[in-house]
Scaffold this active site. Structure first.
Site, PDB file in Angstrom:
ATOM      1  N   HIS A 149       9.380   2.688  -3.297  1.00  0.00           N
ATOM      2  CA  HIS A 149       8.671   3.745  -4.284  1.00  0.00           C
ATOM      3  C   HIS A 149       7.147   3.933  -4.057  1.00  0.00           C
ATOM      4  O   HIS A 149       6.725   4.916  -4.435  1.00  0.00           O
ATOM      5  CB  HIS A 149       9.163   3.376  -5.692  1.00  0.00           C
ATOM      6  CG  HIS A 149       8.296   2.493  -6.130  1.00  0.00           C
ATOM      7  ND1 HIS A 149       8.574   1.058  -6.155  1.00  0.00           N
ATOM      8  CD2 HIS A 149       7.352   2.441  -7.176  1.00  0.00           C
ATOM      9  CE1 HIS A 149       7.849   0.355  -6.907  1.00  0.00           C
ATOM     10  NE2 HIS A 149       7.006   1.330  -7.558  1.00  0.00           N
ATOM     11  N   LYS A 206       1.465 -11.390 -10.616  1.00  0.00           N
ATOM     12  CA  LYS A 206       1.967 -11.148 -12.055  1.00  0.00           C
ATOM     13  C   LYS A 206       0.882 -11.801 -12.853  1.00  0.00           C
ATOM     14  O   LYS A 206       0.474 -12.916 -12.507  1.00  0.00           O
ATOM     15  CB  LYS A 206       3.156 -11.764 -12.468  1.00  0.00           C
ATOM     16  CG  LYS A 206       4.366 -11.054 -11.531  1.00  0.00           C
ATOM     17  CD  LYS A 206       4.510  -9.685 -12.019  1.00  0.00           C
ATOM     18  CE  LYS A 206       5.814  -9.129 -11.259  1.00  0.00           C
ATOM     19  NZ  LYS A 206       5.881  -7.409 -11.074  1.00  0.00           N
ATOM     20  N   GLU A 244      -1.163  -7.237 -10.778  1.00  0.00           N
ATOM     21  CA  GLU A 244      -0.318  -6.692 -12.232  1.00  0.00           C
ATOM     22  C   GLU A 244      -0.709  -7.715 -13.317  1.00  0.00           C
ATOM     23  O   GLU A 244      -0.700  -8.641 -13.275  1.00  0.00           O
ATOM     24  CB  GLU A 244       0.794  -6.647 -11.967  1.00  0.00           C
ATOM     25  CG  GLU A 244       1.439  -5.852 -10.887  1.00  0.00           C
ATOM     26  CD  GLU A 244       2.960  -5.691 -10.656  1.00  0.00           C
ATOM     27  OE1 GLU A 244       3.606  -4.559 -11.112  1.00  0.00           O
ATOM     28  OE2 GLU A 244       3.513  -6.569  -9.950  1.00  0.00           O
ATOM     29  N   HIS A 257       6.568  -3.308  -0.566  1.00  0.00           N
ATOM     30  CA  HIS A 257       5.524  -2.227  -0.693  1.00  0.00           C
ATOM     31  C   HIS A 257       4.187  -2.317   0.110  1.00  0.00           C
ATOM     32  O   HIS A 257       3.915  -1.224   0.626  1.00  0.00           O
ATOM     33  CB  HIS A 257       5.233  -2.178  -2.300  1.00  0.00           C
ATOM     34  CG  HIS A 257       6.396  -2.173  -3.115  1.00  0.00           C
ATOM     35  ND1 HIS A 257       7.354  -1.368  -2.781  1.00  0.00           N
ATOM     36  CD2 HIS A 257       6.483  -2.596  -4.283  1.00  0.00           C
ATOM     37  CE1 HIS A 257       8.266  -1.337  -3.884  1.00  0.00           C
ATOM     38  NE2 HIS A 257       7.815  -2.417  -4.698  1.00  0.00           N
ATOM     39  N   LYS A 316       4.214   7.307  -3.842  1.00  0.00           N
ATOM     40  CA  LYS A 316       3.319   7.687  -4.821  1.00  0.00           C
ATOM     41  C   LYS A 316       2.226   8.642  -4.135  1.00  0.00           C
ATOM     42  O   LYS A 316       2.097   8.704  -2.928  1.00  0.00           O
ATOM     43  CB  LYS A 316       2.557   6.610  -4.997  1.00  0.00           C
ATOM     44  CG  LYS A 316       3.146   5.353  -5.891  1.00  0.00           C
ATOM     45  CD  LYS A 316       2.362   4.308  -6.048  1.00  0.00           C
ATOM     46  CE  LYS A 316       2.955   3.017  -6.734  1.00  0.00           C
ATOM     47  NZ  LYS A 316       3.110   2.999  -8.331  1.00  0.00           N
ATOM     48  N   LYS A 365      15.556  -1.936  -2.585  1.00  0.00           N
ATOM     49  CA  LYS A 365      14.966  -3.417  -2.265  1.00  0.00           C
ATOM     50  C   LYS A 365      15.408  -4.547  -3.030  1.00  0.00           C
ATOM     51  O   LYS A 365      15.729  -4.083  -4.277  1.00  0.00           O
ATOM     52  CB  LYS A 365      13.391  -3.432  -1.981  1.00  0.00           C
ATOM     53  CG  LYS A 365      12.906  -2.956  -3.155  1.00  0.00           C
ATOM     54  CD  LYS A 365      11.874  -3.968  -3.785  1.00  0.00           C
ATOM     55  CE  LYS A 365      11.794  -4.027  -4.893  1.00  0.00           C
ATOM     56  NZ  LYS A 365      10.500  -4.684  -5.641  1.00  0.00           N
ATOM     57  N   ASP A 370       9.206  -9.521  -3.234  1.00  0.00           N
ATOM     58  CA  ASP A 370       9.366  -8.389  -4.337  1.00  0.00           C
ATOM     59  C   ASP A 370       8.312  -7.368  -4.068  1.00  0.00           C
ATOM     60  O   ASP A 370       8.525  -6.438  -4.237  1.00  0.00           O
ATOM     61  CB  ASP A 370       9.052  -8.816  -5.799  1.00  0.00           C
ATOM     62  CG  ASP A 370       9.075  -8.051  -6.730  1.00  0.00           C
ATOM     63  OD1 ASP A 370      10.206  -7.105  -6.793  1.00  0.00           O
ATOM     64  OD2 ASP A 370       8.445  -7.951  -7.716  1.00  0.00           O
TER      65      ASP A 370
HETATM   66  C1  BG6 Z   1       8.575  -2.995  -8.136  1.00  0.00           C
HETATM   67  C2  BG6 Z   1       8.502  -4.714  -8.534  1.00  0.00           C
HETATM   68  O1  BG6 Z   1       9.242  -2.721  -6.824  1.00  0.00           O
HETATM   69  O2  BG6 Z   1       7.385  -2.540  -8.235  1.00  0.00           O
HETATM   70  C3  BG6 Z   1       7.764  -5.164  -9.817  1.00  0.00           C
HETATM   71  O3  BG6 Z   1       9.807  -5.339  -8.161  1.00  0.00           O
HETATM   72  C4  BG6 Z   1       6.521  -4.275  -9.598  1.00  0.00           C
HETATM   73  O4  BG6 Z   1       7.681  -6.308  -9.587  1.00  0.00           O
HETATM   74  C5  BG6 Z   1       6.678  -2.805  -9.348  1.00  0.00           C
HETATM   75  O5  BG6 Z   1       5.928  -4.488 -11.066  1.00  0.00           O
HETATM   76  C6  BG6 Z   1       5.222  -2.045  -9.383  1.00  0.00           C
HETATM   77  O6  BG6 Z   1       5.261  -0.798  -9.161  1.00  0.00           O
HETATM   78  P1  BG6 Z   1       4.333   0.304  -9.686  1.00  0.00           P
HETATM   79  O7  BG6 Z   1       4.801   1.485  -9.404  1.00  0.00           O
HETATM   80  O8  BG6 Z   1       4.493   0.011 -11.300  1.00  0.00           O
HETATM   81  O9  BG6 Z   1       3.048  -0.335  -9.238  1.00  0.00           O
END
Ligand code: BG6
Length: 467
Positions: A173, A321, A211, A235, A177, A143, A230
């Site tokens: 991704h 963030k 996050e 996600h 998980k 993405k 993002d």
């Molecule tokens: C990514 C984003 O796809 O996923 C990031 O671009 C984000 O900004 C990340 O921090 C979070 O992934 P995970 O697996 O650490 O929860």
């Protein structure tokens, strides 16, 4: 379960994702019994030798691998790592692939991992076509899959000029998980919860992914992207589909995609009155960020799914963030009992509704919180919890990191956990009102839970986090 030999071409090999996730993941696959016969060809704009790329990978692994490598393991993996700069062109890449194929004993399938921004995708695809690396190949795309409906359609058309849809693996991704897959196991492997998985019993749902992390080295990507593109449109919406979809006719890719796509089509267009965009104080002072930037580093929104199962049930999504904590939870809040027979002050309802929570963190937990009697005289109630955690099973070591799992699935030609062009296009369509007219960002202090307006957004409910 062992995979046949493969050549993996990694575009964007010196980028952030490669360093953090892809190289450590490939090392694990290559050194385990899962995919021992792979050769990895890194490629990017940087002019590196094989040795310099191996040095880069060594550094990445020591920083980011969850499973430290012994010296012998590292040497074994390093022997599989090669590098071709973009400047070597299609010819240079074809020659490197041919050398790798020879080492692997002949003509083997290829996996082209495009860890590049969408603007670079057409050039990569041209190179693959010129290098005649299209047959017997699959491509993994990262993405963002476009930035709105028109650009997503354009990107899909461009890719389809060279690759068939069944050769394309659009990676999200979060779906790799362990805990995301556990949503499917939990819902469709049991008789207990599915009957109550609807608007009659569920009050609302929260998908909350704060996050602590800031921009790290990704300011220019982030500044042009923002939290909605993002995280949400990729996600969080994908995870939402696992929670909201109807039972598929079988646990196979086409049936799952059909059900997920129906969820996306039933999503109400985003109403900008139900969106809080935020920006952490100090973001505009970061290198690579415009002094008057309107990019959101935080977003919370309420969405509705207008179908028989979910009509009237709000889904609250939040991510950002530099927030107070790093968490990844999906929380299903059940309706209150129809009548309370407990005396005032007994405690029932005082700690929010009963919840079922999926924790998408690496340890992957599922917990059910409910009211139960406090031991002792009288009738006081406390919030109790039953919990399952993969960490507490004797299979904890079998957990695959999301990228490892998905790279393996792509090599196996299994699309179950990947997204489709159609699904992505519906999501952009639903997002159009927000993209056209985003509400102005509200500031929030770093280390907080977002701007104050998040409480009005969710009222009369409350955010489940912080626990
Ligand atoms: C990514 C984003 O796809 O996923 C990031 O671009 C984000 O900004 C990340 O921090 C979070 O992934 P995970 O697996 O650490 O929860």
């Amino acid at each position: 379960d062992q995979l046949p030999p493969h050549v993996i071409v990694l575009f964007g090999a010196t980028g952030d994702l490669s360093r953090r996730k892809l190289l450590p993941g490939l090392a694990h696959l290559a050194l385990s019994a899962l995919a021992p016969d792979i050769e990895v060809i890194g490629t990017s704009l940087e002019d590196l030798s094989d040795e310099a790329f191996q040095g880069f990978a060594n550094q990445a692994l020591s920083e980011f691998s969850h499973r430290p490598l012994t010296k012998e393991q590292w040497e074994q993996f390093a022997g599989k790592l090669h590098y071709v700069p973009t400047s070597a062109g299609a010819e240079g890449l074809a020659a490197a692939v041919a050398r790798s194929e020879e080492r692997l004993g002949g003509n083997v399938p290829m996996l082209h991992y495009m860890s590049v921004p969408p603007v670079a995708a057409p050039a990569v695809i041209n190179t693959l076509r010129e290098a005649k690396l299209v047959e017997n190949s699959r491509v993994v795309m990262e993405k963002p899959f476009g930035t709105d409906l028109a650009s997503a359609i354009r990107l899909n058309d461009q890719v389809h000029e060279t690759f068939r849809e069944d050769q394309i693996f659009r990676i999200d991704h979060f779906l790799g998980k362990e805990a995301a897959q556990n949503i499917l196991a939990f819902r469709f492997g049991n008789g207990l919860f599915e009957p109550i998985w609807n608007r009659q019993f569920i009050d609302h749902i929260q998908i909350d992914i704060p996050e602590k992390l800031g921009l790290d080295r990704r300011a220019s990507f982030y500044e042009a992207t923002g939290a909605f593109k993002d995280m949400i449109v990729t996600h969080l919406f994908q995870v939402l589909a696992f929670v909201a979809m109807e039972p598929p006719t079988a646990l196979e890719p086409r049936a799952i995609s059909e059900e997920k796509n129906k969820v996306f089509r039933s999503m109400l267009p985003i109403d900008t009155r139900n969106v809080v965009r935020g920006q952490y104080t100090g973001y505009r002072d970061e290198d690579g960020v415009a002094r008057d930037s309107d990019t959101e580093t935080f977003i919370a929104l309420k969405v509705g799914i207008d179908n028989w199962r979910w009509a009237g049930v709000p889904f609250y999504l939040r991510t950002g963030k530099r927030m107070a904590e790093g968490q990844r939870i999906i929380s299903i809040a059940f309706k209150e009992a129809p009548k309370s027979m407990f005396p005032p002050g007994s405690g029932v309802g005082q700690q929010g509704p009963d919840h079922l929570t999926f924790d998408l963190a690496d340890e992957s937990k599922v917990s059910l919180s409910f009211y139960g009697k406090r031991p002792g005289p009288g009738m006081k109630l406390d919030k109790l919890s039953m919990q399952f955690s993969t960490q507490e099973t004797d299979r904890a070591a079998d957990v695959l990191e999301a990228y490892e799992r998905l790279i393996m699935d792509a090599m196996r030609d299994d699309h179950t956990l990947f997204t489709t062009a159609e699904g992505i296009e519906s999501l952009w369509e639903r997002s159009a009102p927000l993209l056209a007219d985003p509400p102005p960002v509200k500031m929030y202090p770093p280390g907080s839970w977002g701007p104050n307006a998040i409480h009005q957004l969710i009222a009369p409910h409350a955010w489940r986090l912080p626990f």
